[in-house]
Write a protein that holds these residues in place. Sequence first.
Motif, PDB file in Angstrom:
ATOM      1  N   ALA A   1       1.051  -1.560  -0.080  1.00  0.00           N
ATOM      2  CA  ALA A   1      -0.848  -0.283   0.064  1.00  0.00           C
ATOM      3  C   ALA A   1       0.918   1.715  -0.007  1.00  0.00           C
ATOM      4  N   LYS A   2       0.830   1.958  -1.078  1.00  0.00           N
ATOM      5  CA  LYS A   2       1.046   3.140  -0.201  1.00  0.00           C
ATOM      6  C   LYS A   2       0.658   4.666  -0.403  1.00  0.00           C
ATOM      7  N   PRO A   3       0.433   5.436   0.300  1.00  0.00           N
ATOM      8  CA  PRO A   3      -0.718   6.251   0.634  1.00  0.00           C
ATOM      9  C   PRO A   3      -0.005   7.041   0.452  1.00  0.00           C
ATOM     10  N   PRO A   4      -0.796   8.634   0.144  1.00  0.00           N
ATOM     11  CA  PRO A   4       0.004   9.871  -0.083  1.00  0.00           C
ATOM     12  C   PRO A   4       0.593  10.492   0.798  1.00  0.00           C
ATOM     13  N   ALA A   5       1.757  10.683   0.405  1.00  0.00           N
ATOM     14  CA  ALA A   5       2.433  11.462   0.933  1.00  0.00           C
ATOM     15  C   ALA A   5       1.533  12.350   2.279  1.00  0.00           C
ATOM     16  N   GLY A   6       2.453  11.856   3.104  1.00  0.00           N
ATOM     17  CA  GLY A   6       1.624  12.606   4.856  1.00  0.00           C
ATOM     18  C   GLY A   6      -0.061  11.842   5.359  1.00  0.00           C
ATOM     19  N   GLY A   7      -0.357  11.079   5.233  1.00  0.00           N
ATOM     20  CA  GLY A   7      -1.172  10.308   5.100  1.00  0.00           C
ATOM     21  C   GLY A   7      -1.335   9.634   6.728  1.00  0.00           C
ATOM     22  N   ASP A   8      -2.496   9.065   6.450  1.00  0.00           N
ATOM     23  CA  ASP A   8      -3.018   8.037   7.717  1.00  0.00           C
ATOM     24  C   ASP A   8      -2.378   6.979   6.811  1.00  0.00           C
ATOM     25  N   VAL A   9      -1.667   5.786   7.774  1.00  0.00           N
ATOM     26  CA  VAL A   9      -0.692   4.457   7.779  1.00  0.00           C
ATOM     27  C   VAL A   9      -1.489   3.892   8.317  1.00  0.00           C
TER      28      VAL A   9
ATOM     29  N   VAL B   1      10.819   4.761  -0.655  1.00  0.00           N
ATOM     30  CA  VAL B   1      11.311   5.422  -1.695  1.00  0.00           C
ATOM     31  C   VAL B   1      11.448   6.986  -1.845  1.00  0.00           C
ATOM     32  N   GLU B   2      12.777   7.326  -2.665  1.00  0.00           N
ATOM     33  CA  GLU B   2      12.363   8.717  -2.635  1.00  0.00           C
ATOM     34  C   GLU B   2      11.367   9.638  -3.564  1.00  0.00           C
ATOM     35  N   ALA B   3      10.794  10.882  -2.605  1.00  0.00           N
ATOM     36  CA  ALA B   3       9.514  11.188  -3.774  1.00  0.00           C
ATOM     37  C   ALA B   3       9.434  11.488  -4.661  1.00  0.00           C
ATOM     38  N   GLY B   4       7.861  11.367  -4.920  1.00  0.00           N
ATOM     39  CA  GLY B   4       7.512  11.406  -6.443  1.00  0.00           C
ATOM     40  C   GLY B   4       7.970   9.995  -6.986  1.00  0.00           C
ATOM     41  N   LYS B   5       8.876   9.220  -6.557  1.00  0.00           N
ATOM     42  CA  LYS B   5       8.961   7.773  -7.744  1.00  0.00           C
ATOM     43  C   LYS B   5       8.900   6.399  -6.936  1.00  0.00           C
ATOM     44  N   SER B   6       8.541   5.153  -7.921  1.00  0.00           N
ATOM     45  CA  SER B   6       8.344   4.400  -7.232  1.00  0.00           C
ATOM     46  C   SER B   6       9.037   3.121  -7.291  1.00  0.00           C
ATOM     47  N   GLN B   7       9.026   2.369  -6.714  1.00  0.00           N
ATOM     48  CA  GLN B   7       9.981   0.617  -6.540  1.00  0.00           C
ATOM     49  C   GLN B   7       9.866   0.505  -7.969  1.00  0.00           C
TER      50      GLN B   7
END
Lengths: 578, 184
Positions: free
Chosen positions: B85-93, B178-184
Motif C-alpha cells: 500500500a502506498k498512501p499519499p504523503a503525509g497521510g494515515d497509514v 522510495v525517493e519522493a515522487g518515485k516508486s519502487q
Amino acid sequence: MSVATAETGIIGGIAAKFRTCPATGLKIDLAAEKLIKANAVAAVVFLLIGGLFGLLVALTRWPAVHLLPSDWFYLVLTAHGLDVLLLWILFFEIAVLYFASAVLLSCRLATPRLAWLAFLLMIVGGLMTNVAVLQGESSVMFTSYVPMKAEPHFYLGLILFAVGALVGVMVFFGTLVIARDERTYEGSVPLVTFGAITAAIIAVFTIASGAIILIPTFLWSVGYISHIDTVMYKLIWWGMGHSSQQVNVAAHVAVWYAIIAITVGAKPLSEKVSRTAFFLYILFLQLASAHHLLVEPGLSAEWRIFNTSYALYLAVLGSLIHGMTVPGAIEAAQRKNGFNNGIFEWLRKAPWNNPAFAGMFLSLVMFGFLGGISGVVLGTEQINLILHNTIYVPGHFHATVVAGTTLAFMAITYLLLPLIFQRQVIWPKLAMIQPYLFGIGVAGISLFMMGAGTLGVSRRHWDITFSDATVTFDYPATAFLMMGLNGIFAIVASLGGILYILITVGTVFFGKKVDASNVVASLGPMPEKQVSGAVHEYGSAGTWHLPGTYILVSVFFLSFVLYYFVNWKYLSEVWPLS
Amino acid sequence: MAIHPPEQTIWWNERIERGELVWIGVAFLWGVIMFSMMVYWHIDGKQNLSNEAYRIDPGVFEQRTEEFTKKFTVREDKNTGYPVAKPPAGGDVYMLARLWEWWPMLELEKGQTYRLHLSSLDWQHGFSLQPTNINLQVHPGIMHVVTLTPTETGSFGVVCNEFCGLGHHQMVGRIYVVEAGKSQ
Ligand code: HEM
Ligand SMILES: [Cu+2]
Ligand SMILES: [Cu+2]
C-alpha cells in the motif's frame, strides 16, 4: 570447643540445639543450619537444570549450530528463565536470609516448622511449574504476557512458590524480632543483616505484586475471569519482576559486604552511608516497573519520565554509593593489613586465589561496568526505543543477575561450605579458577548479546536467518558474528557453572570435615598481614585515604558518561518519530 | 566488620568522610543530568514515543486496515504476493499484527511524515523496524498512532520481537522507502 558435637542450650530464651562456630564464635542454631543447607542445595540443583537449559538456548541462537527445533527452543527458553531467575535465585536468597538473621545474630530461627513448610511449598510450586512447561503447552516465557495462555498449573505452581517464599521471608522477620527481644546481639544489627532486611522488605512488596497479578491470571486460565488488560498485566507483573531484581541487588550487595569482611577483614567505611544506600533501594524502587513499559501505547511521557528517573535514579544512587564504599572498604582494610605502598598494592596483593574474594570482586566490577551502566541506558525513556526487546536486554540482565548476583552467590558458597556445611572445599585448585572461568564466560555472553542487540537482533527468537518465513530480512554479518561469539562464551560460562556444581556437590558429600583446628585454613587463602607497614584505624572510626578507590570510581564514572551519550547519539540517527 | 554490629553504637552520628560525600554529590548530580536529558529530548529531540493511543476493537481495526489497503494498494510484492500500500504523503497509514504476519506491506516516501496506526488482532507483538532499529510494543485492543518520518530509502524489515508463539520467528513485514515522487 569442638564443632561436631551439638549442645543444648539457650539461644534467645528458648532451649535450642546449637553449636559454636570455631571461626567466628557465633552460636549457630542447628535447625537454622539444616534449613540453610536444604535451601542452598535446592538452589544449586535448579541452577544445574536451568543452566543447562541456558546452554541449549545459547547453542540454538548460535546461527552455525542452531541446535534445537523451534518448539523445543521456546519451551527450553521458558524453562531456563524460570529455573534460574526464580528458583535458583530465590532458594539461595532464602538461605542468605536465614544466615543473615539466625547465624549472624546468634539467634534461634523463628518457627523452623514454618520454615520447612515454606521450603516444601517452594519445591512443590517450582516442580509444578516445571512440569507444566515440560509438558509443552506452557511455552509462554517466564513473563507469560496475556493474552497468551499457559496451562493453569503453570500459574498455580508460581503462586505456591511465591507463597512459600513469603513464608520464608516472614520467618526471617520473626527471627529478627526474637533476636532483638532477647538481646542476642548488642547495638544495631550488622550491616549484612541490614542489607538482608532491605532485600526482605522489597521481597514482600514483590510477592504481593505477584499475587495481585498471578491469582487473577490463574483464574482467567481456568475460565473464571474473561479478560485481563494487557498493559495492566505488564505493569503489575513487572512490579514483581523488576522489584525482585532489587531484592537480588540488595542481597548480593549484602553478600559482598559479608565476603570482604571475612576474607580481608574489611569494615564499612561509614555505617551511615552504606545503610542509607540500602534504604534508598526501599524508598525508590517500586516504580521501576515503569521502565518495562517505555514503548507501550497509551502511557503518558510524564508518567514514564517520573517513574523511571525520579524513582529509578535515586535507587541507582544507592548502587553508585555501594560501588564506591565496597572497593573503598577493601582498600582501607588492605592498607591496614599492611599493603600500603603506592596506589594499587592493596588491590594487587588482594587474595585473588581465594575463590570467595575473586568471585566477589568480579561480581562487583561486572555488575557495575556491564550491568549497571547498560541498565540505566536501557531504562532511559527515549533510548529504550532502539533497544526494547532486542537481545540487548538479556545481555544487560545476564550482567546483573548472572555476573552480579549469581557470581556473588557462588563466591559466598566457598565460605558457607566450611562454615555451615563444615566441609573443606575439595579441589581447591579448581575452585580457585572457577570464578574466573564463569566470570569470563558471562562477561562474554553479556557483551555479545548487548552488541547484537545494538544491531537490532531480537530477543526470544529462534531464527535470525528467517529460513522458514515468507518475508525475510537480512541482519548484518556482524550480528551473526556476535551471536556466534555468544555461543562460544556460553560454553565457557557453562563450564564454569558445571565446575561450581561439581565442587559444591563433591564438597558436601566428600569434603574433609572441618573442625576448630582447620576452620580458618578452610576459608581459603587470606592476605598475609604485614603488620610493619600497617595503618591503624581505617573504616568506621578515623580518617582514611583511598587513592586507588577514587581512581577506580573515576574510570567507572567516565565510562558511564561516555556510554550514556554514545547511545543518545545512536538514537538521534534513527528516523524521527513522535 | 560488616558481619558484626557497628563498632560505634551511635553510628548515625558519625562524621562522613569528604571523599564519600564528594562521590555522593557527583552521583546525585549525574542522576539529575540524566533526568534532564529525557525532558530536554521531549523539547528538542526528534525521537519521542507518541502518546496518541485509542482503545479499539480488533475487528474494527482489521476492517479499517483492510479498507486502507484496498484503497492504496499499488502492486503485489514480487516474491511474496503481499499487497503493497502506498498512501499519499503525509497521510494515515495502517499496519496490523496477527499470528504471524504484519499486514500489509507499505511503500513510503523519504522525507515525508506519516501517521502510522498499529494494533494487534490477537496477542502482543513487537514492531521492530530494521535496520533503522525502532522498537514498539503492539497490544491487542489498543491502537497506537505514531508519527514517523523515513530518512533513508531502501527495503526495511519489520521483525516481530515480542514472543508470540510458535511462529514468532516467521513474523516479518516490510516497509519500502522510495525517493519522493518515485516508486519502487
Ligand atoms: C551458563 C549460563 C547461562 C547461559 C549460557 C545463558 C544464556 C542465555 C541465553 C542465550 C538467553 C536467551 C536470549 C534470548 O533468546 O532471548 C538467556 C535468557 C535468559 N537467561 Fe540465561 N544464561 C545463563 C545463565 C543464566 C542465569 C544464571 C540466569 C539467572 C540468574 C539467567 C537468566 C535468564 C533469563 C531470565 C532469560 C530470559 C528468558 C526469557 O527471555 O524469557 N541465565 N540466557
Ligand atoms: Cu508477533
Ligand atoms: Cu513475535
